[in-house]
Design an enzyme around this catalytic site. Structure first.
Site, short mmCIF file in Angstrom:
data_model
loop_
_atom_site.label_atom_id
_atom_site.label_comp_id
_atom_site.label_asym_id
_atom_site.label_seq_id
_atom_site.Cartn_x
_atom_site.Cartn_y
_atom_site.Cartn_z
N ASN A 23 46.19 5.19 -31.08
CA ASN A 23 46.66 6.96 -31.06
C ASN A 23 45.63 7.39 -30.83
O ASN A 23 44.28 6.56 -31.25
CB ASN A 23 47.53 6.48 -32.81
CG ASN A 23 46.11 6.55 -33.85
OD1 ASN A 23 45.34 6.74 -33.97
ND2 ASN A 23 46.80 5.19 -34.93
N VAL A 32 50.76 -2.17 -32.57
CA VAL A 32 49.54 -3.72 -31.85
C VAL A 32 48.05 -2.79 -31.78
O VAL A 32 47.42 -3.79 -32.97
CB VAL A 32 49.44 -2.93 -30.10
CG1 VAL A 32 48.47 -3.51 -29.73
CG2 VAL A 32 51.28 -3.77 -29.73
N ASP A 33 48.08 -1.61 -32.58
CA ASP A 33 46.58 -0.99 -32.74
C ASP A 33 46.24 -1.50 -34.40
O ASP A 33 44.84 -2.16 -34.66
CB ASP A 33 47.11 0.54 -33.01
CG ASP A 33 45.95 1.09 -33.35
OD1 ASP A 33 44.72 0.89 -32.55
OD2 ASP A 33 45.79 2.31 -33.35
N THR A 121 56.16 1.17 -26.58
CA THR A 121 57.74 0.79 -26.43
C THR A 121 57.77 0.66 -28.21
O THR A 121 59.29 0.55 -28.55
CB THR A 121 58.07 -0.19 -25.43
OG1 THR A 121 57.27 -1.35 -26.11
CG2 THR A 121 57.66 0.18 -24.09
N GLY A 122 57.02 1.14 -29.04
CA GLY A 122 57.62 1.09 -29.80
C GLY A 122 57.80 1.75 -30.66
O GLY A 122 59.04 2.49 -31.07
#
Length: 168
Positions: A23, A32-33, A121-122
């Site tokens: 982000n 993922v982050d 895509t999340g």
């Protein structure tokens, strides 16, 4: 240049670079982050803070690099994907820039392998089919000198199927 698609946890991938769908704050988050920050340890966060102190937030489509901390990679490239709002042309360009800028940064580091998650895509809700098409086109059109292998690391069956179909 070899392009692979696998279903796996990106924090376990052995590559020179793994890409983080970050982000704009660069301070970790969900998806993922968060997984990359947790697995990589505080070294990644500390380097992200230094980047923020130097340049401010990371803009959508741009990319920055840190070491990989405890991850089995040399570097993490953090890129900020767009939050889907339906503006197809603008959103597509921003997402494409995530891949292009990450690849350019990886090239400048002289790396051979890079692993990408399915950016935006999340929780950012970018349509998976469109995101896959943009990602595959961006990497196929990139003129690499150093990069020999690109890995699309999918977390779910749907993305894995989309990417495999696109690369057939």
């Amino acid at each position: 240049m070899n392009i692979e698609v696998i279903k796996a946890d990106i924090t376990k991938i052995h590559a020179d670079v793994i890409v983080n769908a970050a982000n704009s704050s660069l301070l970790g988050g969900g998806g993922v982050d968060g997984a990359i920050h947790r697995a990589g340890g505080k070294q990644i966060l500390e380097e992200c803070i230094q980047i923020r102190d130097r340049q401010g937030k990371c803009k959508t489509g741009e990319a920055v690099v840190t070491s990989a901390g405890n991850l089995p990679a040399k570097y993490v490239i953090h890129t900020v994907g767009p939050v889907w709002n339906g503006g197809v042309e603008k959103m597509s360009k921003l997402l494409s820039n995530c891949y292009k800028n990450s690849l350019q940064l990886a090239e400048s580091l002289g790396i051979k392998t890079i692993a990408f998650p399915n950016i935006s895509t999340g929780v950012y809700r970018f349509p998976k089919e469109l995101a896959g098409k943009i990602a595959v086109e961006a990497v196929q059109n990139f003129q690499a000198e150093n990069i020999k292998k690109i890995i699309f690391v999918c977390l779910d069956d749907e993305n894995e199927m989309i990417y495999k179909k696109l690369l057939d």
